[in-house]
Design an enzyme around this catalytic site. Structure first.
Site, mmCIF file in Angstrom:
data_model
loop_
_atom_site.group_PDB
_atom_site.id
_atom_site.type_symbol
_atom_site.label_atom_id
_atom_site.label_comp_id
_atom_site.label_asym_id
_atom_site.label_seq_id
_atom_site.Cartn_x
_atom_site.Cartn_y
_atom_site.Cartn_z
ATOM 1 N N ASN A 77 10.818 -0.539 15.267
ATOM 2 C CA ASN A 77 10.566 -0.403 13.514
ATOM 3 C C ASN A 77 10.548 -1.882 12.855
ATOM 4 O OD1 ASN A 77 13.398 -1.278 12.590
ATOM 5 N ND2 ASN A 77 14.096 -1.036 14.455
ATOM 6 N N PHE A 137 24.276 -9.204 13.424
ATOM 7 C CA PHE A 137 24.304 -10.431 14.129
ATOM 8 C C PHE A 137 22.927 -10.455 14.974
ATOM 9 C CE2 PHE A 137 28.646 -12.444 14.301
ATOM 10 C CZ PHE A 137 28.546 -12.806 12.939
ATOM 11 N N CYS A 139 19.842 -7.866 13.840
ATOM 12 C CA CYS A 139 18.461 -7.592 12.840
ATOM 13 C C CYS A 139 17.512 -8.524 13.723
ATOM 14 C CB CYS A 139 18.777 -7.855 11.997
ATOM 15 S SG CYS A 139 18.630 -5.453 11.918
ATOM 16 N N ASN A 204 20.804 -5.417 20.021
ATOM 17 C CA ASN A 204 20.340 -4.614 19.072
ATOM 18 C C ASN A 204 19.061 -5.218 19.476
ATOM 19 O OD1 ASN A 204 19.218 -4.000 16.168
ATOM 20 N ND2 ASN A 204 20.770 -5.139 15.449
ATOM 21 N N CYS A 357 -0.275 1.012 48.937
ATOM 22 C CA CYS A 357 -0.118 0.164 49.905
ATOM 23 C C CYS A 357 -1.317 -0.143 50.322
ATOM 24 C CB CYS A 357 0.659 1.119 50.918
ATOM 25 S SG CYS A 357 1.450 0.320 52.339
ATOM 26 N N CYS A 380 5.913 -1.169 57.526
ATOM 27 C CA CYS A 380 6.602 -0.913 56.451
ATOM 28 C C CYS A 380 7.469 -1.698 56.314
ATOM 29 C CB CYS A 380 6.876 0.605 56.634
ATOM 30 S SG CYS A 380 8.450 0.782 55.132
ATOM 31 N N CYS A 386 5.559 3.248 47.933
ATOM 32 C CA CYS A 386 4.868 4.253 47.478
ATOM 33 C C CYS A 386 6.356 5.391 47.407
ATOM 34 C CB CYS A 386 4.720 4.557 48.980
ATOM 35 S SG CYS A 386 6.461 4.120 50.096
#
Ligand SMILES: Cc1cc2nc3c(=O)[nH]c(=O)nc-3n(C[C@H](O)[C@H](O)[C@H](O)COP(=O)(O)O)c2cc1C
Length: 434
Positions: A77, A137, A139, A204, A357, A380, A386
């Site tokens: 925003n 403190f 924005c 924030n 993998c 493995c 995975c």
């Protein structure tokens, strides 16, 4: 039934769910609806000093990132603090607090770094009967260019100074809202504590550009051909916020400083995670903007049920439970061994695990001619990729094994055994990871 009431920085509320300072708390109409829906408290949309009116853009002020199902994952925003007159807000806060004495009403403030400006607004805010103030403190856009918001939050000396002024000129609890747009969150948190803050809240929004219009060649949201960076929030920021909350919660010099956890809280589970990592309550913005105020009812019932199932008597007893288990890498147990296991009944044979993998990891999944996928235990390394790319929940799981144990699926002995890993002062793996 577990006790959901909280007392945060001396401020009581019937549950730990507060609305964060943002459009949902911008006016009396919204806040009354929020309280009727069940929210335990609100932090009123940030108020500024009397003066030239704050003017928002009239083009789009939000940008977004969505998941494949178009669910909102991240919101950006470029909105400023309230653009409604100060006295109108103060009158509304007074009326709301009078009608909802059991709910927390905290007022967010942002004025220039000037003692008189803070003193004057604090005096007027105190008259509303509100429960506390939150110092914005954080924005990252619009106000920071005017020397406020994150321009203050990024300089620990300013954080401490303004906090000191507020403690000096008001008896209200002071919550300092921190910006995540900083390298080490502990620094401003320490400054807030040193300035006498009763609590910190975080995070924030995060500096962000969510997308670029490739016809206009301008960042979105685009205002007449131009765009500006905005502040990012929503589910996408939760991991960043959780880490920052936990960093504060486990720092010895910051012990005793209450933390209000903010960032991507959408479900009771998100909230429980923040509480477990040290937050005394949570604040919510994007989830309310996405699903409406009644989303809090699921949060309340879910948290209550979870606490009952766990035999935890109160929210208070959940706070910080996971903090002792947050460790540094070098203390992780290298003897803890798991191997991926694919549930053949659940597998839809999409092959994502195999592609991930085989191409990018450890060639630990075999594919047969009929597209049956099986794990090669000996290859493995338990990286979990995975599990993460599999589209079917719980189809692939990590199964714990003991060193020396014979894997019943392969008949092979689990070989990995770092029996002496704890005695290595400089674990080479840790160095490589850094
Ligand atoms: C449109 C919008 C406006 C906001 N305005 C403020 C504000 O005025 N003051 C403030 O402290 N935070 C403001 N925030 C930040 C939120 O209070 C909150 O810190 C952030 O959105 C992260 O929470 P979430 O992930 O639940 O949205 C705003 C957020 C949004 C999305």
């Amino acid at each position: 039934m577990a006790d959901l009431t909280t007392e945060f920085a001396g401020i009581k509320s019937p549950n730990p769910f507060w609305l964060a300072s943002a459009p949902p708390t911008d006016k009396e109409y919204n806040v009354r609806r929020a309280f009727e829906a069940g929210w335990g408290g609100v932090v009123w949309k940030t108020l500024g000093e009397d003066g030239p009116p704050v003017v928002n853009v009239n083009g789009p002020r939000y940008g977004a990132i969505w998941g494949a199902d178009r669910r909102l994952l991240g919101l950006n925003n470029i909105e400023l603090i309230t653009d409604r007159p100060l006295q109108v807000n103060l009158d509304e806060i007074t009326r709301v607090k009078k009608d909802y004495p059991d709910r927390a009403v905290v007022v967010s403030l942002m004025v220039p770094v000037n003692e008189d400006a803070w003193k004057s607004i604090l005096r007027r805010v105190e008259e509303t009967g509100c429960d506390g103030v939150e110092l914005n403190f954080g924005c990252p856009h619009g106000m920071s260019e005017r020397g406020m918001g994150s321009a203050v939050g990024q300089v620990p000396e300013y954080v401490q100074q303004v906090t000191e002024w507020c403690k000096q000129h008001s008896d209200l609890p002071v919550i300092v809202k921190l910006t995540p747009n900083i390298t080490d969150i502990k620094k401003p948190a320490q400054a807030a504590k040193d300035g006498g803050a009763d609590a910190v809240s975080l995070i924030n929004t995060i500096n962000s550009i969510t997308s670029v219009d490739l016809d206009l060649f301008a960042p979105e949201p685009t205002i007449d051909g131009k765009g500006a960076h905005g502040g990012y929030c929503g589910p996408a920021v939760k991991p960043i916020a959780l880490n920052m909350v936990a960093e504060i919660a486990r720092t010895p010099s910051l012990q005793g400083l209450p933390i209000s956890g903010i960032g991507g809280v959408t479900t009771w589970k998100d909230a429980a995670e923040y509480l477990a990592l040290g937050a005394g309550n949570v604040q919510v913005c994007t989830a309310a903007m996405t699903y409406g105020f009644k989303v809090v009812q699921e949060m309340i019932s879910g948290l209550s049920q979870y606490l009952d199932e766990k035999g935890i008597d109160s929210v208070h007893d959940l706070v910080g439970r996971a903090v002792p288990n947050l460790s540094d890498w070098q203390h992780l147990n290298l003897n803890y061994i798991t191997k991926a296991h694919i549930d053949q009944d659940a597998c839809i044979k999409c092959g994502r695990c195999y592609a991930a993998c085989e191409d990018t990891s450890h060639q630990a999944i075999a594919m047969s001619d009929d597209r049956t996928f099986t794990v090669k235990d000996e290859e493995c390394v338990a990286c979990n990729l995975c599990v993460n790319v599999c589209p079917v929940e719980d189809c692939i799981t990590m199964v714990e094994m003991q060193p020396g144990e014979v894997d019943p699926r392969t008949g092979k002995v689990v070989e990995k055994d770092y029996a002496n890993w704890t005695t290595h002062p400089n674990n080479p793996g840790a160095c490589a990871a850094e």
